[in-house]
Design a protein around this motif. Sequence first.
Motif, short mmCIF file in Angstrom:
data_model
loop_
_atom_site.label_atom_id
_atom_site.label_comp_id
_atom_site.label_asym_id
_atom_site.label_seq_id
_atom_site.Cartn_x
_atom_site.Cartn_y
_atom_site.Cartn_z
N LEU A 180 0.91 -0.97 -0.04
CA LEU A 180 0.11 0.11 0.10
C LEU A 180 0.85 1.14 -0.10
O LEU A 180 1.77 1.25 0.88
CB LEU A 180 -0.93 -0.05 1.22
CG LEU A 180 -2.02 1.08 1.19
CD1 LEU A 180 -2.98 1.19 0.22
CD2 LEU A 180 -2.80 0.85 2.60
N ALA A 181 0.68 2.07 -1.11
CA ALA A 181 1.54 3.30 -1.14
C ALA A 181 0.97 4.49 -0.71
O ALA A 181 1.54 5.43 -0.18
CB ALA A 181 2.05 3.33 -2.66
N SER A 182 -0.33 4.60 -1.08
CA SER A 182 -1.14 5.93 -0.91
C SER A 182 -2.56 5.72 -0.79
O SER A 182 -3.10 4.68 -1.43
CB SER A 182 -0.69 6.83 -1.77
OG SER A 182 -1.46 7.96 -1.50
N LEU A 183 -3.40 6.30 0.05
CA LEU A 183 -4.86 6.40 -0.12
C LEU A 183 -5.12 7.73 -0.68
O LEU A 183 -4.47 8.70 -0.27
CB LEU A 183 -5.31 6.14 1.37
CG LEU A 183 -4.87 5.02 1.99
CD1 LEU A 183 -5.13 5.28 3.68
CD2 LEU A 183 -5.50 3.70 1.45
N ALA A 184 -6.37 7.73 -1.16
CA ALA A 184 -6.89 9.00 -1.95
C ALA A 184 -8.04 9.52 -1.35
O ALA A 184 -8.88 8.73 -1.25
CB ALA A 184 -6.73 8.67 -3.39
N ILE A 185 -8.17 10.82 -1.03
CA ILE A 185 -9.45 11.27 -0.65
C ILE A 185 -9.67 12.28 -1.76
O ILE A 185 -8.98 13.29 -1.95
CB ILE A 185 -9.08 12.01 0.80
CG1 ILE A 185 -8.99 10.88 1.64
CG2 ILE A 185 -10.74 12.72 1.20
CD1 ILE A 185 -8.42 11.62 3.20
N ASP A 186 -11.01 12.21 -2.35
CA ASP A 186 -11.52 13.29 -3.38
C ASP A 186 -11.98 14.52 -2.35
O ASP A 186 -12.58 14.34 -1.36
CB ASP A 186 -12.44 12.75 -4.06
CG ASP A 186 -12.06 11.67 -5.11
OD1 ASP A 186 -10.80 11.69 -5.28
OD2 ASP A 186 -12.85 10.93 -5.71
N ASN A 233 -19.12 6.56 2.40
CA ASN A 233 -17.69 6.19 2.03
C ASN A 233 -17.82 4.48 2.01
O ASN A 233 -18.15 4.07 2.94
CB ASN A 233 -16.71 6.59 2.82
CG ASN A 233 -16.38 8.04 2.57
OD1 ASN A 233 -17.22 8.85 2.20
ND2 ASN A 233 -15.17 8.46 3.37
N ARG A 234 -17.23 4.09 0.79
CA ARG A 234 -16.95 2.59 1.01
C ARG A 234 -15.79 2.05 1.83
O ARG A 234 -15.58 1.15 2.02
CB ARG A 234 -17.15 1.92 -0.30
CG ARG A 234 -18.48 2.18 -0.84
CD ARG A 234 -18.84 1.56 -2.19
NE ARG A 234 -18.59 -0.02 -1.93
CZ ARG A 234 -18.91 -0.84 -2.73
NH1 ARG A 234 -19.81 -0.56 -3.86
NH2 ARG A 234 -18.84 -2.30 -2.63
N LEU A 235 -14.76 2.86 2.13
CA LEU A 235 -13.61 2.74 2.62
C LEU A 235 -13.48 4.07 3.42
O LEU A 235 -13.61 5.01 3.22
CB LEU A 235 -12.31 2.89 1.47
CG LEU A 235 -11.05 2.84 2.13
CD1 LEU A 235 -10.75 1.37 2.83
CD2 LEU A 235 -10.05 3.12 1.22
N HIS A 236 -13.11 3.82 4.74
CA HIS A 236 -13.12 4.83 5.80
C HIS A 236 -11.68 4.44 6.64
O HIS A 236 -11.33 3.33 6.81
CB HIS A 236 -14.25 5.29 6.57
CG HIS A 236 -14.61 3.82 7.54
ND1 HIS A 236 -15.45 2.80 7.02
CD2 HIS A 236 -14.36 3.60 8.71
CE1 HIS A 236 -15.59 2.26 8.16
NE2 HIS A 236 -14.91 2.67 9.17
N ASP A 276 -23.93 9.90 11.43
CA ASP A 276 -24.89 9.01 11.39
C ASP A 276 -24.82 8.10 9.99
O ASP A 276 -25.37 8.48 9.05
CB ASP A 276 -26.23 9.34 11.74
CG ASP A 276 -27.15 8.15 11.95
OD1 ASP A 276 -26.72 6.95 11.74
OD2 ASP A 276 -28.28 8.34 12.53
N VAL A 277 -24.29 7.01 9.99
CA VAL A 277 -24.34 6.09 8.83
C VAL A 277 -24.93 4.59 9.15
O VAL A 277 -24.89 3.75 8.75
CB VAL A 277 -22.85 5.65 8.45
CG1 VAL A 277 -22.06 6.87 8.10
CG2 VAL A 277 -22.05 4.74 9.53
#
Length: 130
Positions: A5-11, A63-66, A92-93
């Motif tokens: 894993l090199a990087s995670l991205a947040i738009d 989000n599907r990833l958090h 609230d999710v």
Amino acid sequence: MPSQLASLAIDAIRPRVVADFWCAVLDWQVVDEDTDIISIAPRDETSPSIDVIAVPEGKTVKNRLHFDLRADGVSTGEELERLLALGAVRADVGQGQDVSWVVLADPEGNEFCLLSRSVQDLEREQGLQP
């Protein structure tokens, strides 16, 4: 050899706001920046990093990833107060009232969780700390 894993991205519509928020939360720093991407990483520049990427549209669904965070060196309650002071908001999710974590969102609504046990709580439970 497996991938790493090199990087995670947040738009983000406002990449600077989101990058600054996560730098404050994680005690990280900006390590690279151009017109559309701000990269943040630990102060020792180990990986993975987070790339905050400019996009024209806002977030519309959960989000599907958090990220799941743990308090480190303070109580979970103290960390919750710090995160809220930095600009996090409760979210609230559909998590219900009986969960052991708190769901929060960053300034653009990206959800993340603060887990109930701190780093030190886990170490005590695992016998790694007196």
